[in-house]
Write a protein that holds these residues in place. Structure first.
Motif, PDB file in Angstrom:
ATOM      1  N   MET B   1       0.837  -1.199   0.000  1.00  0.00           N
ATOM      2  CA  MET B   1       0.000   0.000   0.000  1.00  0.00           C
ATOM      3  C   MET B   1       0.879   1.259   0.000  1.00  0.00           C
ATOM      4  SD  MET B   1      -2.945   1.058   2.703  1.00  0.00           S
ATOM      5  CE  MET B   1      -1.975   2.144   3.693  1.00  0.00           C
ATOM      6  N   LEU B   2       1.905   1.235   0.862  1.00  0.00           N
ATOM      7  CA  LEU B   2       2.782   2.399   0.934  1.00  0.00           C
ATOM      8  C   LEU B   2       3.524   2.631  -0.367  1.00  0.00           C
ATOM      9  CD1 LEU B   2       4.206   1.960   4.533  1.00  0.00           C
ATOM     10  CD2 LEU B   2       2.743   3.817   3.745  1.00  0.00           C
ATOM     11  N   SER B   3       3.957   1.527  -1.015  1.00  0.00           N
ATOM     12  CA  SER B   3       4.706   1.722  -2.250  1.00  0.00           C
ATOM     13  C   SER B   3       3.808   2.212  -3.378  1.00  0.00           C
ATOM     14  CB  SER B   3       5.436   0.436  -2.644  1.00  0.00           C
ATOM     15  OG  SER B   3       4.538  -0.635  -2.734  1.00  0.00           O
ATOM     16  N   ALA B   4       2.515   1.818  -3.329  1.00  0.00           N
ATOM     17  CA  ALA B   4       1.572   2.317  -4.330  1.00  0.00           C
ATOM     18  C   ALA B   4       1.345   3.816  -4.157  1.00  0.00           C
ATOM     19  CB  ALA B   4       0.245   1.562  -4.218  1.00  0.00           C
ATOM     20  N   GLN B   5       1.332   4.233  -2.898  1.00  0.00           N
ATOM     21  CA  GLN B   5       1.084   5.638  -2.608  1.00  0.00           C
ATOM     22  C   GLN B   5       2.293   6.517  -2.913  1.00  0.00           C
ATOM     23  OE1 GLN B   5      -1.716   7.238  -1.327  1.00  0.00           O
ATOM     24  NE2 GLN B   5      -0.644   9.180  -1.332  1.00  0.00           N
ATOM     25  N   TYR B   6       3.470   6.046  -2.533  1.00  0.00           N
ATOM     26  CA  TYR B   6       4.635   6.924  -2.579  1.00  0.00           C
ATOM     27  C   TYR B   6       5.660   6.550  -3.646  1.00  0.00           C
ATOM     28  CZ  TYR B   6       2.671   8.353   1.866  1.00  0.00           C
ATOM     29  OH  TYR B   6       1.820   8.799   2.835  1.00  0.00           O
ATOM     30  N   GLY B   7       5.581   5.329  -4.149  1.00  0.00           N
ATOM     31  CA  GLY B   7       6.557   4.895  -5.125  1.00  0.00           C
ATOM     32  C   GLY B   7       7.846   4.454  -4.471  1.00  0.00           C
ATOM     33  N   THR B   8       8.712   3.806  -5.258  1.00  0.00           N
ATOM     34  CA  THR B   8       9.960   3.316  -4.690  1.00  0.00           C
ATOM     35  C   THR B   8      11.154   3.736  -5.529  1.00  0.00           C
ATOM     36  OG1 THR B   8       9.645   1.234  -5.881  1.00  0.00           O
ATOM     37  CG2 THR B   8       8.982   1.270  -3.566  1.00  0.00           C
ATOM     38  N   ASP B   9      12.297   3.837  -4.848  1.00  0.00           N
ATOM     39  CA  ASP B   9      13.584   4.093  -5.490  1.00  0.00           C
ATOM     40  C   ASP B   9      14.516   2.956  -5.110  1.00  0.00           C
ATOM     41  OD1 ASP B   9      13.572   6.349  -7.041  1.00  0.00           O
ATOM     42  OD2 ASP B   9      13.785   7.703  -5.326  1.00  0.00           O
ATOM     43  N   GLU B  10      14.983   2.206  -6.077  1.00  0.00           N
ATOM     44  CA  GLU B  10      15.867   1.082  -5.791  1.00  0.00           C
ATOM     45  C   GLU B  10      15.319   0.219  -4.665  1.00  0.00           C
ATOM     46  OE1 GLU B  10      19.610   2.965  -5.196  1.00  0.00           O
ATOM     47  OE2 GLU B  10      19.874   3.393  -7.319  1.00  0.00           O
ATOM     48  N   GLY B  11      14.023  -0.068  -4.750  1.00  0.00           N
ATOM     49  CA  GLY B  11      13.393  -0.962  -3.786  1.00  0.00           C
ATOM     50  C   GLY B  11      13.002  -0.323  -2.466  1.00  0.00           C
ATOM     51  N   ARG B  12      13.351   0.947  -2.294  1.00  0.00           N
ATOM     52  CA  ARG B  12      13.096   1.622  -1.030  1.00  0.00           C
ATOM     53  C   ARG B  12      11.970   2.636  -1.215  1.00  0.00           C
ATOM     54  NH1 ARG B  12      15.833   2.315   3.600  1.00  0.00           N
ATOM     55  NH2 ARG B  12      17.603   1.046   3.032  1.00  0.00           N
ATOM     56  N   LEU B  13      11.140   2.764  -0.189  1.00  0.00           N
ATOM     57  CA  LEU B  13      10.032   3.720  -0.273  1.00  0.00           C
ATOM     58  C   LEU B  13      10.546   5.142  -0.461  1.00  0.00           C
ATOM     59  CD1 LEU B  13       7.639   2.472   2.522  1.00  0.00           C
ATOM     60  CD2 LEU B  13       7.059   2.722   0.123  1.00  0.00           C
ATOM     61  N   ARG B  14       9.864   5.857  -1.294  1.00  0.00           N
ATOM     62  CA  ARG B  14      10.274   7.230  -1.553  1.00  0.00           C
ATOM     63  C   ARG B  14       9.778   8.172  -0.450  1.00  0.00           C
ATOM     64  NH1 ARG B  14       8.567   7.988  -7.271  1.00  0.00           N
ATOM     65  NH2 ARG B  14      10.159   6.629  -8.105  1.00  0.00           N
ATOM     66  N   GLY B  15      10.591   9.146  -0.134  1.00  0.00           N
ATOM     67  CA  GLY B  15      10.220  10.081   0.925  1.00  0.00           C
ATOM     68  C   GLY B  15       9.223  11.111   0.451  1.00  0.00           C
ATOM     69  N   GLY B  16       9.150  11.231  -0.854  1.00  0.00           N
ATOM     70  CA  GLY B  16       8.187  12.179  -1.384  1.00  0.00           C
ATOM     71  C   GLY B  16       8.691  13.600  -1.299  1.00  0.00           C
ATOM     72  N   GLY B  17       8.480  14.366  -2.318  1.00  0.00           N
ATOM     73  CA  GLY B  17       8.832  15.779  -2.282  1.00  0.00           C
ATOM     74  C   GLY B  17       7.647  16.543  -1.772  1.00  0.00           C
ATOM     75  N   CYS B  18       7.241  17.532  -2.535  1.00  0.00           N
ATOM     76  CA  CYS B  18       6.156  18.383  -2.085  1.00  0.00           C
ATOM     77  C   CYS B  18       4.798  17.684  -2.160  1.00  0.00           C
ATOM     78  CB  CYS B  18       6.139  19.665  -2.907  1.00  0.00           C
ATOM     79  SG  CYS B  18       6.428  19.397  -4.654  1.00  0.00           S
TER      80      CYS B  18
END
Lengths: 136, 97
Positions: B1-18
């Motif tokens: 669910m979290l990865s669908a919401q925020y996306g991933t970078d090299e397998g890690r959840l993205r912190g998200g910008g603005c």
């Protein structure tokens, strides 16, 4: 196009492979996070809270634990707690937090002193005089 | 669910910008705080949810930091420990020769 690894890279690979040789996975066990704050390795908010607050303990000149009294409304207790720790949004604190600029840091009473909590609650000619009214 | 919401970078959840919420950014930034990070560690069982390069699971720093040159050379940067073990350590593995 591939090149051969440099000697120092080969050395690193050797060290890496040696390290990885010691790794065995446990097929039936899920990976998990451990907290090293408690011997049981389980994470609790309390253990982290305790860890943080022990480091940040501030020696206060008076014992303020008596403010936590059930007959005193919570908002009053929290206000007093913030006052004793100088965490109220007085202008000197707002300046430090970058909320206001240097020019607007003087007391709201217009007395040209920097608005700190000790000024506002004790030394200010306008607001400090409230104490005299209370005691008289 | 979290990865669908925020996306991933090299397998890690993205912190998200603005576009990420304030709350998510605060939670995400915890992973960079030493007061938090120094007191959690990764225990590897089957290796399926631990990132081989980026997580700290063997030793005190991640392989990405400790073997940074090999990480640069690797074509598998976001794989789990399990996946990397499947690939093997030699030819055709993470460093072709």
């Amino acid at each position: 196009m591939r090149r051969r690894l440099f000697a120092w890279e080969e050395e690193m690979v050797g060290e890496f492979i040696l390290l990885l040789a010691s790794v065995t996975l446990q097929v039936n066990r899920e990976d998990k996070w451990l907290s090293t704050l408690k011997n049981s390795n389980t994470f609790t908010v309390r253990s982290l809270y305790d860890f943080l607050t022990i480091q940040l303990q501030v020696e206060l000149p008076v014992d303020v634990s008596s403010i936590w009294h059930r007959d005193v409304p919570l908002k009053v207790v929290v206000f007093a707690w913030r006052l004793f720790r100088d965490r109220l949004p007085t202008k000197d604190n707002l300046l430090r937090r970058g909320v206001i600029n240097h020019d607007s840091r003087t007391c709201v009473a217009g007395c040209d002193f920097v608005e700190s909590s000790s000024h506002l609650f004790l030394h200010c000619n306008i607001f400090g005089s409230v104490w005299h009214l209370i005691y008289s | 669910m979290l990865s669908a919401q925020y996306g991933t970078d090299e397998g890690r959840l993205r912190g998200g910008g603005c576009e990420a919420s304030e709350w998510w950014r605060v939670v995400h930034n915890l992973s960079r705080e030493s007061w938090f990070n120094d007191h959690v560690s990764r225990w590897v069982g089957n290796g399926k949810t631990t990132l081989f390069w980026s997580d700290v699971w063997c030793g005190r720093v991640s392989f990405r930091v400790r073997f940074s040159r090999l990480f640069e050379l690797s074509i598998f940067k976001g794989e789990s420990v399990f996946e990397m073990l499947q690939l093997g350590w030699g030819e055709g593995g993470e460093h072709g020769g």
